[in-house]
Write a protein that holds these residues in place. Structure first.
Motif, PDB file in Angstrom:
ATOM      1  N   VAL A  26      90.322  14.823 123.542  1.00 25.03           N
ATOM      2  CA  VAL A  26      91.707  14.866 123.101  1.00 25.03           C
ATOM      3  C   VAL A  26      92.302  13.487 123.293  1.00 25.03           C
ATOM      4  O   VAL A  26      92.227  12.921 124.391  1.00 25.03           O
ATOM      5  N   LEU A  27      92.868  12.943 122.214  1.00 27.92           N
ATOM      6  CA  LEU A  27      93.620  11.707 122.358  1.00 27.92           C
ATOM      7  C   LEU A  27      95.077  12.118 122.388  1.00 27.92           C
ATOM      8  O   LEU A  27      95.609  12.670 121.413  1.00 27.92           O
ATOM      9  N   GLY A  28      95.714  11.927 123.512  1.00 30.73           N
ATOM     10  CA  GLY A  28      97.100  12.372 123.662  1.00 30.73           C
ATOM     11  C   GLY A  28      98.040  11.207 123.787  1.00 30.73           C
ATOM     12  O   GLY A  28      97.730  10.194 124.401  1.00 30.73           O
ATOM     13  N   ILE A  29      99.221  11.373 123.162  1.00 35.35           N
ATOM     14  CA  ILE A  29     100.267  10.359 123.312  1.00 35.35           C
ATOM     15  C   ILE A  29     101.453  11.020 124.013  1.00 35.35           C
ATOM     16  O   ILE A  29     101.887  12.109 123.628  1.00 35.35           O
ATOM     17  N   GLN A  30     101.916  10.376 125.041  1.00 34.64           N
ATOM     18  CA  GLN A  30     103.046  10.922 125.790  1.00 34.64           C
ATOM     19  C   GLN A  30     104.320  10.868 124.952  1.00 34.64           C
ATOM     20  O   GLN A  30     104.744   9.790 124.519  1.00 34.64           O
ATOM     21  N   PRO A  31     104.937  12.032 124.652  1.00 36.67           N
ATOM     22  CA  PRO A  31     106.185  12.005 123.850  1.00 36.67           C
ATOM     23  C   PRO A  31     107.389  11.578 124.692  1.00 36.67           C
ATOM     24  O   PRO A  31     107.361  11.658 125.910  1.00 36.67           O
ATOM     25  N   GLN A  32     108.419  11.141 123.983  1.00 36.13           N
ATOM     26  CA  GLN A  32     109.679  10.764 124.643  1.00 36.13           C
ATOM     27  C   GLN A  32     110.375  11.995 125.202  1.00 36.13           C
ATOM     28  O   GLN A  32     110.850  12.008 126.321  1.00 36.13           O
ATOM     29  N   SER A  33     110.417  13.024 124.352  1.00 37.75           N
ATOM     30  CA  SER A  33     111.130  14.227 124.756  1.00 37.75           C
ATOM     31  C   SER A  33     110.259  15.432 124.440  1.00 37.75           C
ATOM     32  O   SER A  33     109.429  15.396 123.543  1.00 37.75           O
ATOM     33  N   LEU A  34     110.463  16.492 125.213  1.00 37.78           N
ATOM     34  CA  LEU A  34     109.653  17.684 124.995  1.00 37.78           C
ATOM     35  C   LEU A  34     110.335  18.677 124.070  1.00 37.78           C
ATOM     36  O   LEU A  34     109.828  19.754 123.813  1.00 37.78           O
ATOM     37  N   ASP A  35     111.517  18.320 123.598  1.00 37.97           N
ATOM     38  CA  ASP A  35     112.238  19.251 122.726  1.00 37.97           C
ATOM     39  C   ASP A  35     111.573  19.338 121.359  1.00 37.97           C
ATOM     40  O   ASP A  35     111.159  18.333 120.793  1.00 37.97           O
ATOM     41  N   GLU A  36     111.566  20.531 120.820  1.00 35.41           N
ATOM     42  CA  GLU A  36     110.946  20.750 119.521  1.00 35.41           C
ATOM     43  C   GLU A  36     111.693  19.946 118.447  1.00 35.41           C
ATOM     44  O   GLU A  36     112.914  19.872 118.444  1.00 35.41           O
ATOM     45  N   GLY A  37     110.922  19.362 117.557  1.00 37.23           N
ATOM     46  CA  GLY A  37     111.540  18.678 116.426  1.00 37.23           C
ATOM     47  C   GLY A  37     112.200  17.360 116.784  1.00 37.23           C
ATOM     48  O   GLY A  37     112.872  16.741 115.962  1.00 37.23           O
ATOM     49  N   HIS A  38     112.009  16.931 118.007  1.00 31.91           N
ATOM     50  CA  HIS A  38     112.598  15.650 118.381  1.00 31.91           C
ATOM     51  C   HIS A  38     111.928  14.535 117.588  1.00 31.91           C
ATOM     52  O   HIS A  38     110.721  14.543 117.388  1.00 31.91           O
ATOM     53  N   LEU A  47     110.264  11.072 116.481  1.00 30.05           N
ATOM     54  CA  LEU A  47     109.306  10.204 117.176  1.00 30.05           C
ATOM     55  C   LEU A  47     110.037   8.972 117.706  1.00 30.05           C
ATOM     56  O   LEU A  47     110.748   8.304 116.957  1.00 30.05           O
ATOM     57  N   SER A  48     109.867   8.679 118.950  1.00 29.02           N
ATOM     58  CA  SER A  48     110.573   7.540 119.546  1.00 29.02           C
ATOM     59  C   SER A  48     109.842   6.247 119.200  1.00 29.02           C
ATOM     60  O   SER A  48     108.660   6.264 118.834  1.00 29.02           O
ATOM     61  N   PRO A  49     110.520   5.122 119.304  1.00 33.54           N
ATOM     62  CA  PRO A  49     109.884   3.839 118.961  1.00 33.54           C
ATOM     63  C   PRO A  49     108.621   3.593 119.782  1.00 33.54           C
ATOM     64  O   PRO A  49     107.620   3.106 119.244  1.00 33.54           O
ATOM     65  N   SER A  50     108.638   3.942 121.050  1.00 34.24           N
ATOM     66  CA  SER A  50     107.455   3.680 121.864  1.00 34.24           C
ATOM     67  C   SER A  50     106.268   4.534 121.412  1.00 34.24           C
ATOM     68  O   SER A  50     105.118   4.093 121.443  1.00 34.24           O
ATOM     69  N   VAL A  51     106.569   5.755 120.945  1.00 30.10           N
ATOM     70  CA  VAL A  51     105.491   6.609 120.441  1.00 30.10           C
ATOM     71  C   VAL A  51     104.950   6.040 119.134  1.00 30.10           C
ATOM     72  O   VAL A  51     103.740   5.985 118.909  1.00 30.10           O
ATOM     73  N   ARG A  52     105.881   5.589 118.276  1.00 33.07           N
ATOM     74  CA  ARG A  52     105.449   4.998 117.000  1.00 33.07           C
ATOM     75  C   ARG A  52     104.563   3.775 117.236  1.00 33.07           C
ATOM     76  O   ARG A  52     103.558   3.575 116.566  1.00 33.07           O
ATOM     77  N   MET A  63     101.208   4.939 118.182  1.00 33.73           N
ATOM     78  CA  MET A  63     100.471   5.439 117.017  1.00 33.73           C
ATOM     79  C   MET A  63      99.872   4.283 116.237  1.00 33.73           C
ATOM     80  O   MET A  63      98.730   4.341 115.774  1.00 33.73           O
ATOM     81  N   GLY A  64     100.668   3.211 116.098  1.00 33.03           N
ATOM     82  CA  GLY A  64     100.187   2.019 115.403  1.00 33.03           C
ATOM     83  C   GLY A  64      98.932   1.474 116.069  1.00 33.03           C
ATOM     84  O   GLY A  64      97.954   1.132 115.397  1.00 33.03           O
ATOM     85  N   GLN A  65      98.954   1.431 117.394  1.00 31.40           N
ATOM     86  CA  GLN A  65      97.787   0.922 118.125  1.00 31.40           C
ATOM     87  C   GLN A  65      96.545   1.780 117.885  1.00 31.40           C
ATOM     88  O   GLN A  65      95.440   1.271 117.707  1.00 31.40           O
ATOM     89  N   VAL A  66      96.773   3.105 117.863  1.00 32.41           N
ATOM     90  CA  VAL A  66      95.642   4.018 117.668  1.00 32.41           C
ATOM     91  C   VAL A  66      95.047   3.817 116.272  1.00 32.41           C
ATOM     92  O   VAL A  66      93.820   3.711 116.106  1.00 32.41           O
ATOM     93  N   ILE A  67      95.921   3.742 115.260  1.00 33.78           N
ATOM     94  CA  ILE A  67      95.455   3.566 113.879  1.00 33.78           C
ATOM     95  C   ILE A  67      94.661   2.270 113.767  1.00 33.78           C
ATOM     96  O   ILE A  67      93.559   2.229 113.202  1.00 33.78           O
ATOM     97  N   GLU A  68      95.211   1.219 114.364  1.00 35.01           N
ATOM     98  CA  GLU A  68      94.562  -0.085 114.360  1.00 35.01           C
ATOM     99  C   GLU A  68      93.153   0.019 114.970  1.00 35.01           C
ATOM    100  O   GLU A  68      92.166  -0.452 114.413  1.00 35.01           O
TER     101      GLU A  68
END
Lengths: 580, 260
Positions: free
Chosen positions: A549-561, A563-568, A571-576
């Motif tokens: 499992v590759l997991g990314i720590q979300p900013q908030s646990l609320d549904e539908g929140h 994507l925060s800049p740090s998460v984005r 994601m960029g790093q993972v894609i790269e």
């Protein structure tokens, strides 16, 4: 990353250890390690006569020796179509009860109780708890006497053979056993009270599947022709591999077992959970008094269950002796002419379901399969230690992890020699997710699966990530919604790694990337349900072992929140990393 | 701690743990055993173990992994006397029967397949005297209570342990059992070290040989005796090998030479 470990588990039978690896706020790895070397007992019996097998195979384990003997004899008698008379059957039950009391009292008073009373061993415990220590010693002594009377020795007695016994105990010896058992009752009741009233910690607690033999005539007991599961399912003895499907793990000479992809538990707690309603007399009263829902979730209650079983045995022995004495004739050893056949024998060893399976050809053993209780429990031992370690870590009680894992392992009363094949573990900690990803790639081109948007612990980064990868032209990227039955099963037998992409709450800084084996995520109740659909879609164990499992720590646990800049950025790093 | 008491360590390598369990089975003597000696390490019985210098160590189990080789060498360095207890430590145990390395490897693969073990590499099982000097031997599968208590009493008093150079037949005769060989039943009593009290024969069953070969036993003579009685040669060999561990190889060599 650090490691908490008990390198030499003390007060268990055999040589083993347990360790947990901790990375920040997450327990990333738990391993139950066996240092015993491989003995290849199953292979040792091949080419031997059935009689030799019945002598050699019980040498697997000193504590469970008669259970092994009993299971081997039952399997051989099935294979060779030997029918024994009721007296033989009853005497075997009596000798087996001797072992049950001996093993349980050894475990409860010598191995487990010092923990709860705060002593390093029973001898120093005796300085303050003289009475308890004496009960333990006397009870064990009585049980050893029962075993010696019937099997000829304390350990590895040879008197029980295929077709009967070399020699039968005298009436005087049996009557002595009966009267001594009756004298013991007040101390047995004290034992039940002592172990059922211990204030067991509520960590770890989690559901599991329990498995045990289904004794005949709807009774409580320690042998049967089929396996009963807490799910209500039964499995005929000849199909035992449906339950146990053993596999080898690289960190242990004990094979592990899973039932339908899930760990399960065997032992006294499994028996009391599955068969408690069938107890009679005082045992039933005590069961009514002490049994609670916690027994279904907390492995520490195995101690209480063992105490109840001791009571059951002491109540059963006087009746059993009376039944044996009704048969005055001592039947001779049943001979047989059969040279070919196969058979399975099921019994409950003190620490759980034990299976012996043999194939006989030209009068010699041609195939042997022995499934021991500790091998079956190994996965659940690791899982419960994982749960305990994670919970204590969450509560800021890291200092308690070592002792708690020790307590959990000991509660299972593991029999390490018994795990005919067992040993250890130390895996280098891997902190860098990029390196981990490269290592996964080396195993084969990964299949990526985007997961998410199913519950509150998600910001949807897993699905987003998968969509981005698709756009970039990465092959074999699936979305959770595309997974249909047997999709994994049709992939080439697990040779390609599966990498699940998901938002995972590790209580880290937002955007922190972590790669974990799926195996460990499954031990985590709050995460595992998300992966259940995948498991039921034909993911076999080989694939499970090759899944991450590759997991990314979300900013908030609320549904539908959003994507925060740090998460984005993550994601960029993972894609790269994946596409470069 | 206890300055004047003999410091003892009890260690388990690969085996069934029966010898350690047998010590715990001395229920009536157990508290005295702990009082009479300073038992510094006994992981089956206690958790406050100290791995320091010792006067006497009792080692059970065969050497079956590389880790165990290291552990055993360390134990040897730390102690004055090393006593091998039980069949596995004295002759290698039932698991030492695959004496040929290729045969062992083949069977190892049958059980574990090609999985590469991450932890300590496996070794073909051997008795402990293959790796370290052993001062005394106490055989048995597992050891007998009486012989153990004799040995223990002597070592805590600083006396050398007694040897038991007798076969099972000696005790068997004292018990006035009918000799099973006279009834053409394959009994290994004449070859097997004494200590079980002739348990099997006293229960009308033949000796399986679980104490291991007795020093000075005439293996060749028994082998030919059984052959004369019409037992299949291969069967006799297998039967003799079950509990003889690595020591059986020397014996088969001897028979070969005598045939020549």
């Amino acid at each position: 990353m650090k490691k908490i470990s008990v390198d030499h588990l003390a007060r268990v039978e055999g040589n083993g250890g347990i360790s947990a690896t901790i990375d920040g706020n997450a327990v990333t790895d738990v391993k139950f390690t066996i240092y015993e070397g491989p003995r290849l007992v199953e292979r040792l019996t091949v080419g031997r006569t059935p009689e030799e097998d019945v002598s050699i195979a019980p040498r697997i384990c000193a504590i469970c020796t008669l259970s092994h003997k009993y299971a081997a004899i039952r399997a051989m008698e099935n294979a060779l179509s030997v029918k024994v008379s009721p007296k033989v059957y009853l005497l075997r039950e009596l000798m087996h009860m001797g072992e049950m009391i001996e093993s349980h009292s050894l475990h409860l008073y010598f191995l487990a109780l010092p923990d709860y009373l705060g002593f390093p061993n029973v001898v120093s415990m005796a300085s303050k708890y003289d009475f308890e220590a004496k009960i333990g010693l006397e009870m064990k002594n009585f049980a050893n006497h029962v075993m010696k009377t019937i099997s000829a020795r304390y350990i590895h007695g040879e008197n029980p053979v295929i077709g009967g016994f070399g020699k039968y105990p005298s009436k005087e010896e049996l009557v002595w056993i009966k009267s001594r058992a009756i004298q013991f009752m007040p101390f047995v009741m004290k034992t039940v009270q002592l172990f059922c009233e211990i204030d067991y910690p509520d960590c770890p607690e989690d559901e599991t599947v329990f498995a045990c033999c289904n004794p005949p005539e709807n009774k409580f007991g320690f042998h049967g022709e089929e396996i009963l599961l807490s799910t209500g399912d039964t499995i005929d003895k000849d199909n035992y591999t449906n339950l146990t499907n053993e596999f080898v793990v690289p960190h242990s000479y004990a094979k592990h077992s899973l039932y339908q992809g899930k760990p399960f538990s065997v032992g006294a707690l499994a028996r009391v959970n599955n068969l408690g309603e069938r107890l009679e007399g005082e045992s039933q009263k005590m069961y009514q008094k002490y049994f609670s829902e916690r027994w279904k979730k907390n492995p520490l209650f195995n101690n209480a269950a063992q105490a109840l079983e001791i009571l059951h045995c002491f109540e059963r022995i006087p009746k059993l002796v009376d039944e044996i004495l009704e048969h005055s004739q001592n039947p001779p050893i049943q001979t047989y002419q059969v040279k070919e056949g196969k058979g399975t024998g099921l019994v409950e060893a003190p620490r759980g379901l034990l299976v012996h399976h043999y194939e006989i050809s030209e009068g010699r053993v041609s195939h042997t399969d022995i499934i021991t209780p500790t091998a079956q429990n190994a996965e659940d031992i690791e899982r419960y230690c994982y749960i305990a370690a994670q919970k204590l870590l969450d509560n800021g009680e890291e200092d308690k992890i070592r002792d708690r894992m020790d307590l959990v392992v000991r509660a299972y009363d593991p029999c390490i020699s018994c795990s005919a094949h067992l040993a250890e573990v130390k895996k280098a900690p891997q902190e860098n997710w990029k390196e981990q990803l490269d290592q996964i790639k080396q195993k084969g081109t990964p299949i990526f699966v985007g997961v998410g948007k199913k519950d509150h612990n998600d910001d949807g980064s897993g699905i987003e990530l998968a969509l981005h990868l698709k756009k970039r032209g990465v092959e074999d990227v699936w979305l959770e919604s595309e997974i249909e039955e047997d999709k994994f099963g049709r992939q080439e037998n697990g040779s390609r790694p599966l990498l699940f992409l998901d938002a995972v709450d590790f209580r880290e800084n937002p955007g922190k990337i972590t790669i974990l084996p799926l195996h460990y995520v499954l031990s985590n109740a709050s995460l595992s349900h998300r992966f259940l659909p995948f498991l039921s879609s034909g993911l076999n164990y080989q694939q499970l072992k090759n899944s991450f499992v590759l997991g990314i720590q979300p900013q908030s646990l609320d549904e539908g929140h959003k994507l925060s800049p740090s998460v984005r950025k993550a994601m960029g790093q993972v894609i790269e990393q994946i596409t470069h | 701690m206890n300055k004047d008491k003999v410091k003892i360590g009890i260690y388990e390598l690969t085996g069934c743990a029966g010898d350690a369990l047998l010590i715990l089975d001395c229920e009536n003597e157990l508290l005295d055993i702990f009082k009479a000696a300073d038992i510094q390490s006994f992981s089956m019985a206690k958790s406050d173990n100290i791995d320091g210098n010792l006067d006497v160590v009792l080692v059970e189990g065969s050497v079956s992994t590389e880790r165990e080789v290291e552990e055993l060498k360390d134990i040897r360095k730390r102690s004055q006397l090393v006593v091998a207890i039980g069949l596995c430590a004295t002759v290698g145990g039932i698991q030492a029967r695959f004496t040929n390395p290729k045969e062992w490897e083949k069977n190892f693969k049958k059980v574990y397949g090609d999985v590469k073990m991450e932890h300590t590499p496996p070794l073909q099982s051997k008795p402990i005297d293959d790796y370290v000097k052993v001062d005394y031997y106490l055989p048995g599968c597992p050891i007998g209570k009486e012989q153990f208590l004799h040995l223990f009493t002597r070592i805590v008093k600083g006396a050398p342990p007694e040897k038991y150079p007798r076969p099972v037949c000696v005790t068997c005769k004292f018990k006035e059992n009918d000799c099973l060989l006279n009834r053409d039943i394959l009994c290994l009593g004449p070859l097997t070290a004494d200590g079980c009290g002739a348990a099997c024969i006293s229960h009308n069953l033949p000796c399986v040989g679980c104490w291991g070969p007795v020093e000075g036993a005439n293996l060749t003579s028994e082998y030919y005796l059984l052959k004369e009685k019409g037992f299949d040669v291969e069967y006799i060999k297998k039967k003799m090998a079950n509990y003889s561990g690595t020591k059986i190889a020397e014996f088969f060599e001897k028979i070969k030479e005598e045939k020549k």
